[in-house]
Scaffold this active site. Structure first.
Site, PDB file in Angstrom:
ATOM      1  N   ASN A 157       0.862  -1.176   0.000  1.00  3.77           N
ATOM      2  CA  ASN A 157       0.000   0.000   0.000  1.00  3.77           C
ATOM      3  C   ASN A 157       0.903   1.233   0.000  1.00  3.77           C
ATOM      4  O   ASN A 157       1.482   1.579   1.019  1.00  3.77           O
ATOM      5  CB  ASN A 157      -0.893  -0.035   1.250  1.00  3.77           C
ATOM      6  CG  ASN A 157      -1.724   1.235   1.383  1.00  3.77           C
ATOM      7  OD1 ASN A 157      -1.789   2.051   0.465  1.00  3.77           O
ATOM      8  ND2 ASN A 157      -2.351   1.403   2.535  1.00  3.77           N
TER       9      ASN A 157
ATOM     10  N   LYS B  49       0.080   4.260  -0.413  1.00  3.43           N
ATOM     11  CA  LYS B  49      -0.575   5.473   0.100  1.00  3.43           C
ATOM     12  C   LYS B  49      -0.320   6.642  -0.859  1.00  3.43           C
ATOM     13  O   LYS B  49      -0.252   6.438  -2.057  1.00  3.43           O
ATOM     14  CB  LYS B  49      -0.092   5.768   1.521  1.00  3.43           C
ATOM     15  CG  LYS B  49      -0.180   4.536   2.417  1.00  3.43           C
ATOM     16  CD  LYS B  49      -0.076   4.840   3.856  1.00  3.43           C
ATOM     17  CE  LYS B  49      -0.252   3.537   4.632  1.00  3.43           C
ATOM     18  NZ  LYS B  49      -0.450   3.702   6.039  1.00  3.43           N
TER      19      LYS B  49
ATOM     20  N   HIS C   5      -9.980   1.380   4.464  1.00  2.00           N
ATOM     21  CA  HIS C   5      -8.729   1.681   5.180  1.00  2.00           C
ATOM     22  C   HIS C   5      -8.998   2.739   6.251  1.00  2.00           C
ATOM     23  O   HIS C   5      -9.755   3.673   6.018  1.00  2.00           O
ATOM     24  CB  HIS C   5      -7.655   2.160   4.199  1.00  2.00           C
ATOM     25  CG  HIS C   5      -6.297   2.175   4.829  1.00  2.00           C
ATOM     26  ND1 HIS C   5      -5.915   3.172   5.695  1.00  2.00           N
ATOM     27  CD2 HIS C   5      -5.269   1.294   4.762  1.00  2.00           C
ATOM     28  CE1 HIS C   5      -4.683   2.903   6.126  1.00  2.00           C
ATOM     29  NE2 HIS C   5      -4.274   1.769   5.576  1.00  2.00           N
TER      30      HIS C   5
ATOM     31  N   GLU D 203      -7.403   5.179   7.248  1.00  2.00           N
ATOM     32  CA  GLU D 203      -7.118   6.563   6.858  1.00  2.00           C
ATOM     33  C   GLU D 203      -8.289   7.160   6.074  1.00  2.00           C
ATOM     34  O   GLU D 203      -8.461   8.375   6.025  1.00  2.00           O
ATOM     35  CB  GLU D 203      -5.810   6.612   6.051  1.00  2.00           C
ATOM     36  CG  GLU D 203      -4.594   6.508   6.968  1.00  2.00           C
ATOM     37  CD  GLU D 203      -3.381   5.826   6.361  1.00  2.00           C
ATOM     38  OE1 GLU D 203      -3.295   5.705   5.127  1.00  2.00           O
ATOM     39  OE2 GLU D 203      -2.502   5.394   7.144  1.00  2.00           O
TER      40      GLU D 203
ATOM     41  N   GLU E   5      -6.166  -4.457  10.480  1.00  2.00           N
ATOM     42  CA  GLU E   5      -5.162  -3.424  10.695  1.00  2.00           C
ATOM     43  C   GLU E   5      -5.518  -2.601  11.938  1.00  2.00           C
ATOM     44  O   GLU E   5      -6.301  -1.649  11.851  1.00  2.00           O
ATOM     45  CB  GLU E   5      -5.107  -2.477   9.490  1.00  2.00           C
ATOM     46  CG  GLU E   5      -4.629  -3.124   8.210  1.00  2.00           C
ATOM     47  CD  GLU E   5      -4.014  -2.084   7.276  1.00  2.00           C
ATOM     48  OE1 GLU E   5      -2.853  -2.268   6.897  1.00  2.00           O
ATOM     49  OE2 GLU E   5      -4.683  -1.100   6.950  1.00  2.00           O
TER      50      GLU E   5
ATOM     51  N   GLY F 201       1.782   2.643  10.961  1.00  2.00           N
ATOM     52  CA  GLY F 201       2.780   3.711  10.919  1.00  2.00           C
ATOM     53  C   GLY F 201       3.445   4.038  12.253  1.00  2.00           C
ATOM     54  O   GLY F 201       4.182   5.009  12.356  1.00  2.00           O
TER      55      GLY F 201
ATOM     56  N   SER G 218       2.604  -1.607  10.463  1.00  2.00           N
ATOM     57  CA  SER G 218       4.041  -1.585  10.792  1.00  2.00           C
ATOM     58  C   SER G 218       4.789  -2.881  10.476  1.00  2.00           C
ATOM     59  O   SER G 218       5.756  -3.210  11.162  1.00  2.00           O
ATOM     60  CB  SER G 218       4.253  -1.223  12.269  1.00  2.00           C
ATOM     61  OG  SER G 218       3.857   0.111  12.497  1.00  2.00           O
TER      62      SER G 218
ATOM     63  N   GLY H 299       2.518  -0.989   4.362  1.00  2.00           N
ATOM     64  CA  GLY H 299       2.533   0.416   3.955  1.00  2.00           C
ATOM     65  C   GLY H 299       3.958   0.908   3.773  1.00  2.00           C
ATOM     66  O   GLY H 299       4.619   0.595   2.786  1.00  2.00           O
ATOM     67  N   GLY H 300       4.450   1.629   4.767  1.00  2.00           N
ATOM     68  CA  GLY H 300       5.773   2.261   4.704  1.00  2.00           C
ATOM     69  C   GLY H 300       6.872   1.367   4.139  1.00  2.00           C
ATOM     70  O   GLY H 300       7.599   1.777   3.222  1.00  2.00           O
TER      71      GLY H 300
HETATM   72  P1  PGA Z   1       2.234   0.703   7.643  1.00  2.00           P
HETATM   73  O1  PGA Z   1       0.828   0.885   6.915  1.00  2.00           O
HETATM   74  O2  PGA Z   1       2.814  -0.597   7.187  1.00  2.00           O
HETATM   75  O3  PGA Z   1       3.039   1.885   7.203  1.00  2.00           O
HETATM   76  O4  PGA Z   1       1.981   0.695   9.120  1.00  2.00           O
HETATM   77  C1  PGA Z   1      -0.046  -0.179   6.727  1.00  2.00           C
HETATM   78  C2  PGA Z   1      -1.315   0.286   6.102  1.00  2.00           C
HETATM   79  O5  PGA Z   1      -1.766   1.390   6.422  1.00  2.00           O
HETATM   80  O6  PGA Z   1      -1.893  -0.400   5.254  1.00  2.00           O
END
Ligand code: PGA
Length: 245
Positions: free
Chosen positions: A6, A8, A94, A96, A163, A169, A206, A227-228
């Site tokens: 992802n 983002k 998600h 967010e 999640e 994050g 994470s 994500g990151g």
């Molecule tokens: P993250 O994000 O791995 O940066 O924590 C995961 C996500 O939001 O799908």
């Protein structure tokens, strides 16, 4: 095993080049059985589709509008447009996007349109830190599942991504035992709505090359939403290799 990247609101044309390494990895015998899915920003979907052509790597969008039909929705993209470009997946729900207004009802509509367009869905659920502290985790997750799937028939094309919002994050992941338990409860919640023998449940929050050895121990998890760490090709490949080895 699913490895979903992802990206983002990150990534430019240049940053895509290194992802060719992931495409090459997916073609090697050892990794043929895994499913890698890239979910870049809309602006990079086409570029990603070209890079992953003739490979098993699939492409998805990070969200979609709830309207099935085209319309006057400035700045929005619906399932139809996503499908028409050749993407196969879409992330829905998600946290967010829940924060910026996606209610369970809107998420339900989005899932319905995505199903109609035959997109596979990565359906995100998760509790906030406050909900966790108030012992509301199961209540919240159940409500997200029940309301998100309201009026939808049993469907094998939905991947449930657990999640925890407090983990996204932050570098913090749930304790292995707790996560194992939580996944089992989620499975039960899904089975109450649909009689799925083996719902696909992945974990997100994470995930990185350092904690993957711990996370991969949980055999009830069918993959990861990353994500990151997925925006850095070396880290993404490390996660895949450590999981499969
Ligand atoms: P993250 O994000 O791995 O940066 O924590 C995961 C996500 O939001 O799908």
């Amino acid at each position: 095993m699913l490895f979903i990247a992802n990206w983002k609101m990150f990534g430019d044309f240049k940053s895509i080049n290194s992802t060719k390494k992931v495409v090459n990895l997916s073609k090697t015998k050892k990794y043929k059985k895994i499913q890698i899915i890239y979910c870049p920003p809309y602006t990079l979907l086409d570029k990603f589709l070209k890079i992953t052509k003739n490979s098993n790597v699939k492409i998805g969008a990070q969200n979609c509008h709830h309207s099935e039909k085209s319309g006057a929705f400035t700045g929005s993209i619906n399932a139809d447009l996503i499908k028409s470009i050749g993407a196969k997946y879409v992330i829905i729900g998600h946290s967010e996007n829940r924060i910026s207004g996606d209610t369970n009802r809107i998420i339900n509509l989005k899932i319905k349109t995505a199903i109609k367009k035959k997109l596979k869905i990565i359906f995100c659920i998760g509790e906030t830190l406050r909900e966790k502290r108030n012992n509301k985790t199961n209540l919240i997750l159940n409500s997200q599942i029940v309301n998100g799937l309201k009026g939808i028939k049993k469907n094998n094309n939905i991947i449930f991504a657990y999640e925890p919002v407090w983990s996204i994050g932050t570098g913090i992941i749930p304790k292995t035992k707790n996560l194992e338990k939580q996944v089992a409860s989620i499975k039960k919640m899904i089975t109450k709505v649909w009689k799925l023998k083996k719902p696909k449940i992945i974990y997100g929050g994470s995930v990185n090359p350092k904690n993957i050895d711990e996370l991969k121990k949980i055999s009830s998890i069918n993959g990861f939403l990353i994500g990151g760490a997925s925006q850095n090709t070396k880290n993404f490949i490390d996660i895949i290799k450590k999981t499969i080895n």
